[in-house]
Design a protein around this motif. Structure first.
Motif, short mmCIF file in Angstrom:
data_model
loop_
_atom_site.label_atom_id
_atom_site.label_comp_id
_atom_site.label_asym_id
_atom_site.label_seq_id
_atom_site.Cartn_x
_atom_site.Cartn_y
_atom_site.Cartn_z
N LYS A 227 -23.00 -9.71 29.04
CA LYS A 227 -23.09 -9.59 27.58
C LYS A 227 -24.42 -8.97 27.19
O LYS A 227 -25.46 -9.29 27.77
N ILE A 228 -24.39 -8.08 26.22
CA ILE A 228 -25.62 -7.52 25.63
C ILE A 228 -25.55 -7.78 24.13
O ILE A 228 -24.67 -7.24 23.44
N GLN A 229 -26.44 -8.62 23.66
CA GLN A 229 -26.40 -9.07 22.26
C GLN A 229 -27.59 -8.52 21.48
O GLN A 229 -28.74 -8.71 21.87
N ALA A 230 -27.30 -7.85 20.39
CA ALA A 230 -28.37 -7.32 19.54
C ALA A 230 -29.09 -8.46 18.82
O ALA A 230 -28.44 -9.37 18.31
N GLN A 231 -30.40 -8.42 18.81
CA GLN A 231 -31.18 -9.41 18.07
C GLN A 231 -31.26 -9.01 16.60
O GLN A 231 -30.92 -7.89 16.22
N LYS A 232 -31.72 -9.92 15.76
CA LYS A 232 -31.96 -9.60 14.35
C LYS A 232 -33.06 -8.55 14.23
O LYS A 232 -33.05 -7.74 13.31
N ARG A 233 -33.99 -8.60 15.17
CA ARG A 233 -35.08 -7.63 15.18
C ARG A 233 -34.56 -6.30 15.70
O ARG A 233 -34.02 -6.23 16.80
N LYS A 234 -34.69 -5.26 14.90
CA LYS A 234 -34.13 -3.96 15.24
C LYS A 234 -34.69 -3.44 16.57
O LYS A 234 -35.88 -3.48 16.83
N GLY A 235 -33.78 -2.93 17.40
CA GLY A 235 -34.20 -2.33 18.67
C GLY A 235 -34.43 -3.32 19.79
O GLY A 235 -34.91 -2.95 20.85
N ARG A 236 -34.06 -4.60 19.58
CA ARG A 236 -34.24 -5.62 20.61
C ARG A 236 -32.87 -6.22 20.98
O ARG A 236 -31.98 -6.39 20.12
#
Length: 256
Positions: free
Chosen positions: A6-15
């Motif tokens: 799994k690759i989950q996007a964080q709330k922080r853009k680009g992380r």
């Protein structure tokens, strides 16, 4: 082998958060994600995982370094100290420093030139003080000396003269002798050389005003006379302030 599940996007853009075999493993930035072509179902060895983490640490350190540079120019030593304070390991720090130097974001020679220009344009500091400040910033001594040798002496003389004029106004209530002494001391404390100081003294060409000297002496006597029951002690004090014995005696006798 371990699989990216799994690759989950964080709330922080680009992380992004990376999950391996169904368990959260580590975060990465977008540049690391792209560099290692991380995507779901990709299998990674322990060595590859270590490389990813190392690269992510380097990228994070680089980001911190660029942010630190965004406020003002830094020396290599300042940057190195900053990254150590952020608790990055030496290999990561030297990797970041090398990258910044190649891009000319870190350049001690350019830093020294900029620092000298700023000091000459915005302060009354002479060469000695400027050198001390650069040394404290971590500029190598060879670069300091090279750049200091390039300073236009006319600019130093002009700065010293402007500073001296302000000091004359500030010390105008002192005796003429003390004015000269304080002026030389002030110029020396600001880091100017004896040669520049002598030229400055010649430039301003101070002349003793006898009326002003007498008035300053009179005011000094009125201010401190009550402290001394012995005239000889008063005379000694006034001589220490730069007034001549004859002038003091004359001023005291006029009170009788």
């Amino acid at each position: 082998m371990t699989k990216v599940t799994k690759i989950q996007a964080q709330k922080r853009k680009g992380r992004y958060n990376i999950y391996l075999d169904g368990t959260y493993a580590f975060p990465v930035g977008e540049s690391t994600l792209i560099e290692f072509r991380l995507m779901k179902d990709v299998e990674l060895t322990d060595e590859e995982i270590k490389k990813i983490k190392d690269r992510e640490n380097v990228n994070k350190a680089y980001g911190d370094a660029v942010n630190y540079l965004s406020y003002q120019l830094r020396t290599i030593k300042e940057m190195k100290d900053y990254l150590y304070k952020k608790e990055y390991e030496s290999p990561i720090i030297y990797d970041v420093l090398e990258r910044l130097e190649k891009l000319h974001y870190l350049d001690d020679e350019a830093y020294a030139q900029s620092f000298i220009n700023t000091q000459l344009n915005t302060s009354a500091n002479g060469p000695k003080i400027i050198k001390q400040k650069m040394f404290q910033k971590g500029v190598p001594e060879s670069i300091i000396q090279m750049k200091m040798d390039e300073i236009d002496q006319d600019i130093l003389l002009e700065n010293a003269t402007e500073f001296a004029k302000k000091q004359i106004h500030k010390n105008r209530r002192a005796s003429f002798r003390q004015q000269l002494t304080k002026l030389r001391q002030s110029l020396y404390s600001k880091g100017f050389s004896p040669e520049i100081i002598n030229q400055t003294m010649d430039n301003i060409d101070l002349e003793k005003d006898e009326d002003e000297e007498s008035e300053n002496l009179r005011k000094m006597i009125d201010k401190v006379q009550h402290r001394y029951d012995n005239p000889s002690k008063l005379i000694k004090y006034l001589m220490g302030k730069g007034y001549s014995y004859d002038s003091i005696k004359k001023a005291l006798q006029s009170d009788d």
